[in-house]
Design a protein around this motif. Sequence first.
Motif, PDB file in Angstrom:
ATOM      1  N   SER A  32       0.864  -1.181   0.000  1.00  0.00           N
ATOM      2  CA  SER A  32       0.000   0.000   0.000  1.00  0.00           C
ATOM      3  C   SER A  32       0.899   1.230   0.000  1.00  0.00           C
ATOM      4  O   SER A  32       1.746   1.392   0.877  1.00  0.00           O
ATOM      5  CB  SER A  32      -0.906   0.000   1.231  1.00  0.00           C
ATOM      6  N   ALA A  34      -0.333   4.709  -0.717  1.00  0.00           N
ATOM      7  CA  ALA A  34      -0.996   5.910  -0.190  1.00  0.00           C
ATOM      8  C   ALA A  34      -2.504   5.704  -0.211  1.00  0.00           C
ATOM      9  O   ALA A  34      -3.028   4.963  -1.054  1.00  0.00           O
ATOM     10  CB  ALA A  34      -0.625   7.137  -1.010  1.00  0.00           C
ATOM     11  N   THR A  35      -3.180   6.402   0.702  1.00  0.00           N
ATOM     12  CA  THR A  35      -4.639   6.328   0.814  1.00  0.00           C
ATOM     13  C   THR A  35      -5.194   7.733   0.998  1.00  0.00           C
ATOM     14  O   THR A  35      -4.610   8.538   1.734  1.00  0.00           O
ATOM     15  CB  THR A  35      -5.037   5.456   2.027  1.00  0.00           C
ATOM     16  N   ARG A  37      -9.256   9.937   1.191  1.00  0.00           N
ATOM     17  CA  ARG A  37     -10.707   9.821   1.310  1.00  0.00           C
ATOM     18  C   ARG A  37     -11.342  10.995   0.573  1.00  0.00           C
ATOM     19  O   ARG A  37     -10.976  12.150   0.820  1.00  0.00           O
ATOM     20  CB  ARG A  37     -11.129   9.836   2.773  1.00  0.00           C
ATOM     21  N   ILE A  70      -5.283   0.979  -8.415  1.00  0.00           N
ATOM     22  CA  ILE A  70      -6.045   1.930  -7.612  1.00  0.00           C
ATOM     23  C   ILE A  70      -7.363   1.264  -7.244  1.00  0.00           C
ATOM     24  O   ILE A  70      -8.048   0.704  -8.111  1.00  0.00           O
ATOM     25  CB  ILE A  70      -6.288   3.265  -8.358  1.00  0.00           C
ATOM     26  N   ARG A  72     -11.152   1.715  -5.085  1.00  0.00           N
ATOM     27  CA  ARG A  72     -12.145   2.554  -4.411  1.00  0.00           C
ATOM     28  C   ARG A  72     -12.926   1.641  -3.488  1.00  0.00           C
ATOM     29  O   ARG A  72     -13.526   0.667  -3.936  1.00  0.00           O
ATOM     30  CB  ARG A  72     -13.108   3.240  -5.377  1.00  0.00           C
ATOM     31  N   ASP A  73     -12.881   1.922  -2.205  1.00  0.00           N
ATOM     32  CA  ASP A  73     -13.608   1.138  -1.201  1.00  0.00           C
ATOM     33  C   ASP A  73     -13.296  -0.355  -1.326  1.00  0.00           C
ATOM     34  O   ASP A  73     -14.185  -1.202  -1.224  1.00  0.00           O
ATOM     35  CB  ASP A  73     -15.112   1.383  -1.305  1.00  0.00           C
ATOM     36  N   VAL A 111     -12.932   5.647   0.105  1.00  0.00           N
ATOM     37  CA  VAL A 111     -11.509   5.462   0.362  1.00  0.00           C
ATOM     38  C   VAL A 111     -10.839   4.999  -0.929  1.00  0.00           C
ATOM     39  O   VAL A 111     -11.214   3.971  -1.499  1.00  0.00           O
ATOM     40  CB  VAL A 111     -11.278   4.420   1.475  1.00  0.00           C
ATOM     41  N   TYR A 112      -9.866   5.778  -1.387  1.00  0.00           N
ATOM     42  CA  TYR A 112      -9.057   5.425  -2.561  1.00  0.00           C
ATOM     43  C   TYR A 112      -7.662   5.033  -2.078  1.00  0.00           C
ATOM     44  O   TYR A 112      -7.086   5.699  -1.219  1.00  0.00           O
ATOM     45  CB  TYR A 112      -8.960   6.601  -3.533  1.00  0.00           C
ATOM     46  N   GLN A 113      -7.148   3.964  -2.658  1.00  0.00           N
ATOM     47  CA  GLN A 113      -5.841   3.458  -2.265  1.00  0.00           C
ATOM     48  C   GLN A 113      -5.051   3.095  -3.514  1.00  0.00           C
ATOM     49  O   GLN A 113      -5.602   2.509  -4.456  1.00  0.00           O
ATOM     50  CB  GLN A 113      -6.011   2.221  -1.383  1.00  0.00           C
ATOM     51  N   THR A 115      -1.656   0.927  -4.825  1.00  0.00           N
ATOM     52  CA  THR A 115      -0.772  -0.155  -4.380  1.00  0.00           C
ATOM     53  C   THR A 115       0.200  -0.533  -5.491  1.00  0.00           C
ATOM     54  O   THR A 115       0.004  -0.172  -6.657  1.00  0.00           O
ATOM     55  CB  THR A 115      -1.575  -1.417  -3.989  1.00  0.00           C
TER      56      THR A 115
END
Length: 142
Positions: A32, A34-35, A37, A70, A72-73, A111-113, A115
């Motif tokens: 991971s 970065a995250t 919202r 990327i 989303r949720d 929440v966007y992440q 990786t």
Amino acid sequence: MIKVIDYQAAQPFRRFTPSRPTTIPRSPLRLSLATIRIRIPSGATINRVELIATVGVHGVTGTSQILFRIFRDGREIFNTQVGIESDSESEVNYVETFQAIDFNVGQGTHVYQVTAQNLTSGTEAAVVGPVSFSGLATTHKG
């Protein structure tokens, strides 16, 4: 007319730091990076979230195929793949920047992440910075 409804950004690594590498794990494991919202208010049904990620990577051994994703949720909405070489006679440090657009996101906080994972066995690559991830949510009102 386009209206900004939210903007968020994260920058966990602000500069190139080869002395502190973080190994990108072999798939199916992932790192991971970065995250953020993003909040979509009610009534913003025609919207989009523009996402931009920048990741500094270093080739350690072999030619790694790095998959950036990327979510989303927790659901993947975008991916891209890049080859990272480690040959000392070629470039071994890379800054990868990519953009995704998420259309008509439902109301609420999402929440966007971003990786990274290494798809190639017998190779190694590492994150050395910088790392940044931002999201701009807009709505179109006619």
